[in-house]
Scaffold this active site. Structure first.
Site, PDB file in Angstrom:
ATOM      1  N   ARG A  77       0.818  -1.205   0.000  1.00 36.80           N
ATOM      2  CA  ARG A  77       0.000   0.000   0.000  1.00 36.80           C
ATOM      3  C   ARG A  77       0.855   1.259   0.000  1.00 36.80           C
ATOM      4  O   ARG A  77       0.384   2.339  -0.352  1.00 36.80           O
ATOM      5  CB  ARG A  77      -0.952  -0.018   1.197  1.00 36.80           C
ATOM      6  CG  ARG A  77      -1.991   1.084   1.203  1.00 36.80           C
ATOM      7  CD  ARG A  77      -3.258   0.695   1.964  1.00 36.80           C
ATOM      8  NE  ARG A  77      -2.995   0.100   3.264  1.00 36.80           N
ATOM      9  CZ  ARG A  77      -2.781   0.780   4.384  1.00 36.80           C
ATOM     10  NH1 ARG A  77      -2.762   2.098   4.368  1.00 36.80           N
ATOM     11  NH2 ARG A  77      -2.591   0.141   5.525  1.00 36.80           N
ATOM     12  N   TYR A 131     -16.649  14.432 -17.525  1.00 37.77           N
ATOM     13  CA  TYR A 131     -17.145  13.063 -17.426  1.00 37.77           C
ATOM     14  C   TYR A 131     -18.259  13.022 -16.379  1.00 37.77           C
ATOM     15  O   TYR A 131     -18.163  13.664 -15.328  1.00 37.77           O
ATOM     16  CB  TYR A 131     -15.988  12.140 -17.049  1.00 37.77           C
ATOM     17  CG  TYR A 131     -16.408  10.755 -16.634  1.00 37.77           C
ATOM     18  CD1 TYR A 131     -17.239   9.982 -17.434  1.00 37.77           C
ATOM     19  CD2 TYR A 131     -15.969  10.214 -15.432  1.00 37.77           C
ATOM     20  CE1 TYR A 131     -17.625   8.710 -17.044  1.00 37.77           C
ATOM     21  CE2 TYR A 131     -16.346   8.952 -15.034  1.00 37.77           C
ATOM     22  CZ  TYR A 131     -17.178   8.198 -15.846  1.00 37.77           C
ATOM     23  OH  TYR A 131     -17.563   6.941 -15.454  1.00 37.77           O
ATOM     24  N   ASP A 196      -8.310  17.150 -17.215  1.00 40.82           N
ATOM     25  CA  ASP A 196      -8.542  15.754 -17.564  1.00 40.82           C
ATOM     26  C   ASP A 196      -8.108  15.582 -19.019  1.00 40.82           C
ATOM     27  O   ASP A 196      -8.728  16.125 -19.937  1.00 40.82           O
ATOM     28  CB  ASP A 196     -10.024  15.410 -17.395  1.00 40.82           C
ATOM     29  CG  ASP A 196     -10.304  13.925 -17.565  1.00 40.82           C
ATOM     30  OD1 ASP A 196      -9.581  13.269 -18.346  1.00 40.82           O
ATOM     31  OD2 ASP A 196     -11.251  13.412 -16.931  1.00 40.82           O
ATOM     32  N   LYS A 221      -8.592   3.891 -20.216  1.00 42.62           N
ATOM     33  CA  LYS A 221      -8.903   4.193 -21.605  1.00 42.62           C
ATOM     34  C   LYS A 221      -7.671   4.020 -22.503  1.00 42.62           C
ATOM     35  O   LYS A 221      -7.181   2.920 -22.673  1.00 42.62           O
ATOM     36  CB  LYS A 221      -9.491   5.598 -21.691  1.00 42.62           C
ATOM     37  CG  LYS A 221     -10.585   5.896 -20.647  1.00 42.62           C
ATOM     38  CD  LYS A 221     -11.728   4.910 -20.651  1.00 42.62           C
ATOM     39  CE  LYS A 221     -12.948   5.370 -19.861  1.00 42.62           C
ATOM     40  NZ  LYS A 221     -12.771   5.495 -18.411  1.00 42.62           N
TER      41      LYS A 221
END
Length: 399
Positions: A77, A131, A196, A221
């Site tokens: 982590r 988005y 973005d 993407k």
């Protein structure tokens, strides 16, 4: 021995190189001298250490500024060598000091909002469209943030003493509207601008060069590119990266090492994929724009593999009739995808806000893949339905 198994990834910084070269080699520069060709996948969740005092010192250092701990890894982590390779490569492609990867694009955005809110800067200024889930996260105030929506000309007036972030997307999802990022960065003053860059990718634009301090990607993407990995990443300066690492460690939104490996592999073909798909998209946009069954086509000036178009008929009927094109949410894969934003990706946005941002009920979003352009057009042509027949008399009159 391999740095990925004996310690954190050792970033080797060569002289500046072309983007196509960086896409292939960044994050891998140390492999050849270790006798390796493909980057290894380190799946360890924890790492043994007999030096507990040293571990304590490194954890204390991380708690101070969020810098990657020197020496061998401590815990999954806190960081992973395979993921670090991807972060290094993406930062090189975007031209930033650092990058921090997360389990999804929304986890990445959430970390940015939490990092800014933690310093008392809870106000966000944003420009629609974004988005749909990004819009919802800001509007609903799920992370304690408050948002002011404005157009680009109103950004400066919307800033407040507690504004911690300005957020835009260009080309925007799903209308492909483009913004003057340099002008927006100027309007932000000292407030960090987050862009973005999912649709454009660093192949088409590098927002950091135009004044953005944070560059967000849904790495699911184009960066992954094959529809088989879920991830997000923020490219930024090292100061902000340190805060994001601390948020990632505390909230657990880490990227799995196998996903990091797949993303690093995806980056190596990113320029080739984006340019090939963009060429097909430009041709499809041209054909759609001249088709009488289509009322409007949105295609960005910078190019790219995304098209948005509005049909005169029922968009749901077109979705039901495609056969080669895949009717599915998401984008950026090697195969072509189509979806109806008002029903899926932007359904969560208030209908009036959605339409006000240009997302009409007739709008379809097409993510062009690597198929032959004529095969794609044949599928879209039949899915659009029959062309309106011109009455014989009308045809003779025009003749």
């Amino acid at each position: 021995m391999d740095a990925a198994t004996t310690g954190a990834y050792d970033d080797v910084r060569p002289a500046p190189r072309a983007l196509a070269t960086e896409a292939v080699h960044a994050g891998r520069d140390d492999l050849a001298r270790q006798g390796l060709h493909a980057p290894p996948i380190d799946l360890s969740t924890t790492y043994p250490s007999y030096d507990s005092r040293g571990e304590a010192a490194r954890i204390d250092a991380f708690a101070t500024d969020g810098a990657d701990p020197a020496g061998p890894p401590v815990y999954g982590r806190l960081g992973n060598p395979t993921v670090a390779r991807f972060e290094t490569a993406l930062a090189r492609l975007e031209g930033t000091e650092s990058a921090v990867a997360f389990a999804s694009g929304m986890a990445a955005l959430s970390a940015v909002l939490l990092a800014r809110s933690a310093t008392g800067l809870r106000h966000v200024v944003a420009v629609r469209p974004l988005y749909g889930c990004s819009d919802h996260l800001l509007t609903a105030g799920l992370l304690g943030t408050e948002v002011t929506w404005t157009d680009p000309a109103g950004i400066t007036d919307a800033l407040r003493p507690d504004t911690g972030l300005v957020m835009v997307e260009s080309p925007a999802n799903p209308t492909l509207a483009e913004l003057d990022l340099r002008a927006i960065a100027h309007a932000c003053g000292s407030v960090p601008l987050l862009v973005d860059n999912t649709f454009a990718t660093p192949v088409l634009q590098r927002p950091a060069e135009q004044g953005a301090r944070l560059v967000l990607h849904s790495a699911t993407k184009y960066l992954g590119g094959h529809g088989d990995v879920l991830a997000g990443v923020v490219a930024c300066d090292e100061e902000l990266a340190g805060r994001l690492r601390q948020i990632r460690f505390a909230t657990g939104g880490v990227l799995h090492p196998l996903a990091g490996y797949l993303l690093l592999r995806g980056l190596s073909t990113l320029p080739v994929r984006v340019r090939a798909a963009s060429a097909s998209a430009a041709e499809l946009a041209r054909r759609l724009a001249s088709d009488p069954r289509v009322s409007k086509v949105h295609y960005p000036r910078i190019g790219g593999a995304m098209i948005a178009f509005e049909v005169k008929g029922d968009p749901h009927e077109l979705i039901s009739r495609v056969r080669l094109v895949t009717p599915a949410v998401s984008l950026g894969s090697v195969d072509t995808l189509i979806q109806h934003p008002a029903s899926i990706s932007h359904r969560i946005v208030d209908a009036d806000d959605r339409r006000g941002a240009g997302v009409s009920d007739k709008l379809l979003r097409l993510s062009v893949g690597l198929e032959d352009v004529d095969d794609l057009w044949a599928d879209l042509d039949q899915a659009l339905g029959e062309r309106a027949r011109v009455p014989v008399g009308a045809a003779q009159a025009r003749g």
